[in-house]
Motif scaffolding. Structure first.
Motif, PDB file in Angstrom:
ATOM      1  N   ASP A   5       0.835  -1.206   0.000  1.00  0.00           N
ATOM      2  CA  ASP A   5       0.000   0.000   0.000  1.00  0.00           C
ATOM      3  C   ASP A   5       0.870   1.256   0.000  1.00  0.00           C
ATOM      4  O   ASP A   5       0.589   2.229  -0.707  1.00  0.00           O
ATOM      5  N   MET A   6       1.929   1.220   0.828  1.00  0.00           N
ATOM      6  CA  MET A   6       2.831   2.359   0.920  1.00  0.00           C
ATOM      7  C   MET A   6       3.499   2.630  -0.424  1.00  0.00           C
ATOM      8  O   MET A   6       3.575   3.777  -0.873  1.00  0.00           O
ATOM      9  N   GLN A   7       3.962   1.564  -1.077  1.00  0.00           N
ATOM     10  CA  GLN A   7       4.629   1.737  -2.362  1.00  0.00           C
ATOM     11  C   GLN A   7       3.671   2.253  -3.420  1.00  0.00           C
ATOM     12  O   GLN A   7       4.027   3.124  -4.233  1.00  0.00           O
ATOM     13  N   LEU A   8       2.433   1.760  -3.402  1.00  0.00           N
ATOM     14  CA  LEU A   8       1.430   2.215  -4.366  1.00  0.00           C
ATOM     15  C   LEU A   8       1.131   3.692  -4.168  1.00  0.00           C
ATOM     16  O   LEU A   8       1.053   4.461  -5.138  1.00  0.00           O
ATOM     17  N   ILE A 140      24.478  -5.670  18.324  1.00  0.00           N
ATOM     18  CA  ILE A 140      23.755  -5.415  17.076  1.00  0.00           C
ATOM     19  C   ILE A 140      22.690  -4.355  17.339  1.00  0.00           C
ATOM     20  O   ILE A 140      21.808  -4.538  18.173  1.00  0.00           O
ATOM     21  N   CYS A 141      22.794  -3.253  16.633  1.00  0.00           N
ATOM     22  CA  CYS A 141      21.904  -2.115  16.868  1.00  0.00           C
ATOM     23  C   CYS A 141      20.616  -2.235  16.063  1.00  0.00           C
ATOM     24  O   CYS A 141      20.634  -2.602  14.881  1.00  0.00           O
ATOM     25  N   LEU A 142      19.496  -1.908  16.693  1.00  0.00           N
ATOM     26  CA  LEU A 142      18.209  -1.827  16.015  1.00  0.00           C
ATOM     27  C   LEU A 142      17.932  -0.370  15.660  1.00  0.00           C
ATOM     28  O   LEU A 142      17.855   0.488  16.541  1.00  0.00           O
ATOM     29  N   ASN A 143      17.805  -0.072  14.370  1.00  0.00           N
ATOM     30  CA  ASN A 143      17.487   1.275  13.904  1.00  0.00           C
ATOM     31  C   ASN A 143      15.971   1.394  13.784  1.00  0.00           C
ATOM     32  O   ASN A 143      15.390   0.946  12.800  1.00  0.00           O
ATOM     33  N   LEU A 144      15.336   1.972  14.785  1.00  0.00           N
ATOM     34  CA  LEU A 144      13.886   1.949  14.892  1.00  0.00           C
ATOM     35  C   LEU A 144      13.234   3.190  14.298  1.00  0.00           C
ATOM     36  O   LEU A 144      13.739   4.299  14.460  1.00  0.00           O
ATOM     37  N   CYS A 145      12.091   2.979  13.631  1.00  0.00           N
ATOM     38  CA  CYS A 145      11.297   4.065  13.048  1.00  0.00           C
ATOM     39  C   CYS A 145       9.875   3.925  13.581  1.00  0.00           C
ATOM     40  O   CYS A 145       9.034   3.265  12.955  1.00  0.00           O
ATOM     41  N   PRO A 146       9.571   4.499  14.754  1.00  0.00           N
ATOM     42  CA  PRO A 146       8.284   4.263  15.409  1.00  0.00           C
ATOM     43  C   PRO A 146       7.055   4.552  14.552  1.00  0.00           C
ATOM     44  O   PRO A 146       6.163   3.702  14.422  1.00  0.00           O
ATOM     45  N   THR A 147       6.976   5.758  13.968  1.00  0.00           N
ATOM     46  CA  THR A 147       5.783   6.111  13.205  1.00  0.00           C
ATOM     47  C   THR A 147       5.573   5.171  12.029  1.00  0.00           C
ATOM     48  O   THR A 147       4.443   4.740  11.758  1.00  0.00           O
ATOM     49  N   SER A 148       6.635   4.833  11.334  1.00  0.00           N
ATOM     50  CA  SER A 148       6.546   3.895  10.221  1.00  0.00           C
ATOM     51  C   SER A 148       6.016   2.549  10.696  1.00  0.00           C
ATOM     52  O   SER A 148       5.096   1.979  10.093  1.00  0.00           O
ATOM     53  N   ASN A 149       6.584   2.018  11.783  1.00  0.00           N
ATOM     54  CA  ASN A 149       6.152   0.717  12.296  1.00  0.00           C
ATOM     55  C   ASN A 149       4.684   0.734  12.718  1.00  0.00           C
ATOM     56  O   ASN A 149       3.954  -0.233  12.495  1.00  0.00           O
ATOM     57  N   ILE A 150       4.242   1.838  13.322  1.00  0.00           N
ATOM     58  CA  ILE A 150       2.853   1.937  13.772  1.00  0.00           C
ATOM     59  C   ILE A 150       1.900   2.048  12.588  1.00  0.00           C
ATOM     60  O   ILE A 150       0.880   1.346  12.514  1.00  0.00           O
ATOM     61  N   LEU A 152       2.336   1.069   9.590  1.00  0.00           N
ATOM     62  CA  LEU A 152       2.353  -0.164   8.793  1.00  0.00           C
ATOM     63  C   LEU A 152       1.801  -1.351   9.582  1.00  0.00           C
ATOM     64  O   LEU A 152       1.823  -2.476   9.101  1.00  0.00           O
ATOM     65  N   GLY A 153       1.322  -1.088  10.797  1.00  0.00           N
ATOM     66  CA  GLY A 153       0.691  -2.145  11.575  1.00  0.00           C
ATOM     67  C   GLY A 153       1.631  -3.080  12.286  1.00  0.00           C
ATOM     68  O   GLY A 153       1.223  -4.146  12.768  1.00  0.00           O
ATOM     69  N   ARG A 154       2.923  -2.694  12.386  1.00  0.00           N
ATOM     70  CA  ARG A 154       3.892  -3.560  13.067  1.00  0.00           C
ATOM     71  C   ARG A 154       3.863  -3.352  14.584  1.00  0.00           C
ATOM     72  O   ARG A 154       4.394  -4.155  15.325  1.00  0.00           O
ATOM     73  N   SER A 155       3.269  -2.250  15.021  1.00  0.00           N
ATOM     74  CA  SER A 155       3.152  -1.954  16.441  1.00  0.00           C
ATOM     75  C   SER A 155       1.838  -1.220  16.674  1.00  0.00           C
ATOM     76  O   SER A 155       1.349  -0.528  15.774  1.00  0.00           O
ATOM     77  N   GLY A 156       1.283  -1.385  17.881  1.00  0.00           N
ATOM     78  CA  GLY A 156      -0.035  -0.811  18.131  1.00  0.00           C
ATOM     79  C   GLY A 156      -0.044   0.696  18.275  1.00  0.00           C
ATOM     80  O   GLY A 156      -0.828   1.390  17.622  1.00  0.00           O
ATOM     81  N   ASP A 157       0.812   1.236  19.131  1.00  0.00           N
ATOM     82  CA  ASP A 157       0.845   2.673  19.359  1.00  0.00           C
ATOM     83  C   ASP A 157       2.185   3.047  19.981  1.00  0.00           C
ATOM     84  O   ASP A 157       3.027   2.182  20.237  1.00  0.00           O
ATOM     85  N   TYR A 158       2.374   4.344  20.238  1.00  0.00           N
ATOM     86  CA  TYR A 158       3.657   4.810  20.782  1.00  0.00           C
ATOM     87  C   TYR A 158       3.872   4.330  22.220  1.00  0.00           C
ATOM     88  O   TYR A 158       4.996   4.002  22.607  1.00  0.00           O
ATOM     89  N   LYS A 159       2.817   4.289  23.009  1.00  0.00           N
ATOM     90  CA  LYS A 159       2.954   3.907  24.412  1.00  0.00           C
ATOM     91  C   LYS A 159       3.464   2.472  24.571  1.00  0.00           C
ATOM     92  O   LYS A 159       4.252   2.163  25.469  1.00  0.00           O
ATOM     93  N   THR A 160       3.003   1.590  23.694  1.00  0.00           N
ATOM     94  CA  THR A 160       3.398   0.179  23.784  1.00  0.00           C
ATOM     95  C   THR A 160       4.492  -0.187  22.781  1.00  0.00           C
ATOM     96  O   THR A 160       4.770  -1.369  22.572  1.00  0.00           O
ATOM     97  N   TYR A 161       5.089   0.827  22.177  1.00  0.00           N
ATOM     98  CA  TYR A 161       6.135   0.559  21.181  1.00  0.00           C
ATOM     99  C   TYR A 161       7.294  -0.210  21.840  1.00  0.00           C
ATOM    100  O   TYR A 161       7.713   0.124  22.963  1.00  0.00           O
ATOM    101  N   PRO A 162       7.823  -1.246  21.191  1.00  0.00           N
ATOM    102  CA  PRO A 162       8.797  -2.137  21.845  1.00  0.00           C
ATOM    103  C   PRO A 162      10.169  -1.546  22.135  1.00  0.00           C
ATOM    104  O   PRO A 162      11.026  -2.237  22.676  1.00  0.00           O
TER     105      PRO A 162
END
Length: 223
Positions: A5-8, A140-150, A152-162
């Motif tokens: 969807d994002m690419q489209l 090993i570093c995780l380069n996190l993008c909260p808004t993108s993950n949320i 795109l449905g990979r995370s529920g919201d900012y409060k519960t972001y992993p």
């Protein structure tokens, strides 16, 4: 929203308005200009091999990006990343690397695999304590993008972001933006949303910020 969807949306709303080489260079220039506005200290931008040869040869593309960096954000540490798609044969990927490495320009790789990103971007690691301990023990570093993950449905919201879980387990993390034209979020906003939601404390966010700056500086010293 899925990655498809994002690419489209990108193809219909952005690429259709910025066609050809002129449009691509406009988007590229805009990225450096926005980095200057946000006072970004470490800028990691991803490029595909096809983008790097658009001007005829890689050296000309490197000169162009360096000119734009110096024009808009000369004090920013620039860390280009090479994207290699899941469909790319291993032999072709090695050929691309052999061609690019002598320029000492590419800092990292993004092994793109449809819905599954490379481990350093995959927040699914939060579901496995063993994986998080592995990431921590091997630095090993995780380069996190909260808004993108949320979005795109990979995370529920900012409060519960992993990021909360990763931080508590001692996994190295950085906070970033992803495709600003699509997600319309700055680095400053990512930090603010994690704070406003109660996910992270100010001193924890500052620790992450300082780690990201040191990581960017180390990457810059290697090229």
């Amino acid at each position: 929203m899925s990655l498809e969807d994002m690419q489209l949306w990108f193809e219909e709303e952005i690429k259709s308005s910025c066609r050809g080489m002129e449009g691509y260079l406009l988007r590229l220039e805009g990225a450096f200009a926005r980095a200057a506005e946000e006072h970004i200290k470490v800028l990691c931008m991803e490029f595909g091999y096809g983008e790097l040869i658009q001007l005829g040869n890689i050296q000309d593309f490197i000169r162009l990006t360096e000119a734009l960096r110096k024009k808009y954000c000369p004090d920013t540490i620039f860390c280009p990343e090479l994207a290699i798609g899941w469909e790319c044969p291993a032999e072709e990927a090695l050929r691309q690397l052999e061609e690019l490495l002598p320029y000492h320009w590419i800092c990292s790789l993004d092994l793109c695999n449809r819905e599954l990103a490379q481990p350093v971007k995959n927040i699914a690691a939060a579901a496995s304590p063993q994986t998080m301990y592995f990431l921590k023990d091997n630095h090993i570093c995780l380069n996190l993008c909260p808004t993108s993950n949320i979005m795109l449905g990979r995370s529920g919201d900012y409060k519960t972001y992993p990021i909360r879980l990763f931080y508590d387990y001692g996994v190295p993390v950085t906070i970033n933006t992803d495709d600003m034209l699509i997600f319309n979020s700055s680095v400053s906003r990512e930090y603010r949303m994690l704070y406003d939601s109660g996910c992270m404390k100010p001193e924890e966010l500052d620790t992450i910020r300082q780690f990201g700056l040191r990581k960017g500086l180390r990457m810059n010293l290697l090229i």
